[in-house]
Write a protein that holds these residues in place. Structure first.
Motif, PDB file in Angstrom:
ATOM      1  N   ALA A 108      39.583  43.423  43.807  1.00 11.40           N
ATOM      2  CA  ALA A 108      37.977  43.276  44.149  1.00 11.40           C
ATOM      3  C   ALA A 108      37.820  44.573  44.588  1.00 11.40           C
ATOM      4  N   THR A 149      44.992  46.393  30.495  1.00  8.33           N
ATOM      5  CA  THR A 149      44.352  46.074  31.173  1.00  8.33           C
ATOM      6  C   THR A 149      45.879  45.505  32.210  1.00  8.33           C
ATOM      7  N   LEU A 199      42.922  51.305  33.500  1.00 11.17           N
ATOM      8  CA  LEU A 199      42.267  49.737  34.866  1.00 11.17           C
ATOM      9  C   LEU A 199      43.354  49.182  35.162  1.00 11.17           C
ATOM     10  N   TYR A 255      38.434  47.396  45.879  1.00 12.70           N
ATOM     11  CA  TYR A 255      38.116  48.451  45.261  1.00 12.70           C
ATOM     12  C   TYR A 255      37.188  49.375  44.025  1.00 12.70           C
ATOM     13  N   THR A 256      37.547  47.726  42.976  1.00 12.62           N
ATOM     14  CA  THR A 256      36.194  48.022  42.577  1.00 12.62           C
ATOM     15  C   THR A 256      34.960  47.735  42.657  1.00 12.62           C
ATOM     16  N   PHE A 287      42.248  47.600  39.937  1.00 13.86           N
ATOM     17  CA  PHE A 287      41.968  48.218  38.962  1.00 13.86           C
ATOM     18  C   PHE A 287      42.036  45.785  39.287  1.00 13.86           C
ATOM     19  N   ARG A 288      43.039  45.585  38.962  1.00 16.99           N
ATOM     20  CA  ARG A 288      43.497  43.813  38.382  1.00 16.99           C
ATOM     21  C   ARG A 288      43.814  43.362  39.707  1.00 16.99           C
ATOM     22  N   SER A 324      40.765  37.800  45.174  1.00 14.37           N
ATOM     23  CA  SER A 324      40.174  38.413  44.859  1.00 14.37           C
ATOM     24  C   SER A 324      38.743  37.408  43.980  1.00 14.37           C
TER      25      SER A 324
END
Length: 293
Positions: free
Chosen positions: A77, A64, A70, A79-80, A73-74, A156
């Motif tokens: 939030a 991640t 992933l 776009y998650t 996406f860190r 986030s």
């Protein structure tokens, strides 16, 4: 670019990005034996030897980090949640294919008939009318453009809480209003969360210019007041047809309240203008049927 410290919650300019430059109150609590600190600016940089401050992504059995699948996406939030909205839309079609309307309603729709289905308080936020893609697209546009601005200034984690809580309370608010009016209904959609995001921006920068359809410049406070007035009128008259105006109003009020809290407790600055390419939250449904918000 403004920097939001995830340790003390403060917002600082680039010159005070590093913790030692803004006198972070959490410096004394750090456990960093190898001398590599994590400012929170890049969630992909973790200090060695620290075991008590790992995120959920760090526990996944895949890479991640910034170069991993992933990594995008860190600390992102917005776009998650956008991805979850579209994944949920696909899951809705699978549920309809496997179990029909009964299974779909039990899994994704918050309704006056079954408000005790507590999982739908959350799943309904990410679900949209499977009968058409317009509802999902409109909500995605609002979240895509406005979400990163709010997330940048509140962080986030706080953005994620705002999105889920405001969306759930907006849906519950619409169900409560419909029940009080004696109108059985069901709701689904992210418009309550989207309007909460817009409410936060309205407080932080009421003169933020939103270019509707990339043409018409409108201060965001005008959009907010217009949305609120329309919602109040339709709620009072019991009309509004397919649009869940109660959910719109609840989400907007939550956003305004949280925005006021942020304004009073943090020194934040927002841009002066912004382009919004189309649409807004809302969609079809109806009394006794499914309302999209």
């Amino acid at each position: 670019m403004p920097y939001n410290c995830r340790h003390c919650g403060g917002t600082y300019c680039s010159e005070h990005r590093l913790p030692e430059n803004h006198d972070c109150t959490s410096l004394n609590n750090w456990n960093d034996p190898q001398g590599v600190f994590d400012s929170g600016f890049d969630d992909g940089v973790e200090s060695g030897g620290r075991s008590g401050n790992t995120s959920l992504l760090d526990k996944l059995p895949i890479d991640t980090g910034p170069g991993g699948p992933l990594g995008y996406f860190r600390g992102n939030a917005t776009y998650t949640f956008l991805a979850l909205m579209w994944i949920t839309f696909l899951c809705q079609w699978i549920a309809l294919f496997v179990g029909g309307q009964a299974l779909h309603g039990a899994l994704f729709t918050l309704s006056t008939a079954h408000p005790e289905y507590v999982w739908t308080w959350v799943t309904s936020v990410f679900a949209h009318d499977p009968g058409g893609i317009t509802h999902l697209v409109f909500n995605s546009i609002v979240v895509f453009f406005f979400g990163p601005l709010v997330e940048r200034y509140v962080g986030s984690k706080n953005f994620a809480i705002l999105f889920v809580v405001s969306g759930a309370l907006a849906g519950l608010g619409q169900v409560a209003i419909s029940a009080a009016q004696g109108v059985p209904t069901s709701v689904l959609g992210a418009s309550g969360a989207a309007l909460a995001i817009m409410g936060v921006l309205t407080v932080l920068n009421p003169n933020l210019k939103v270019y509707l359809y990339f043409i018409l410049p409108v201060p965001i406070w005008v959009l907010t007041i217009g949305t609120a007035l329309i919602s109040v009128v339709y709620i009072g008259t019991g009309g509004g047809g397919p649009i869940a105006h109660g959910a719109h109003l609840v989400g907007l009020l939550i956003g305004l309240g949280y925005g006021e809290y942020i304004r009073r407790t943090r020194n934040v600055r927002t841009p002066d203008q912004f382009q919004l390419g189309g649409g807004g939250p809302g969609g079809p449904g109806g009394p006794g049927g499914r309302r999209r918000f």
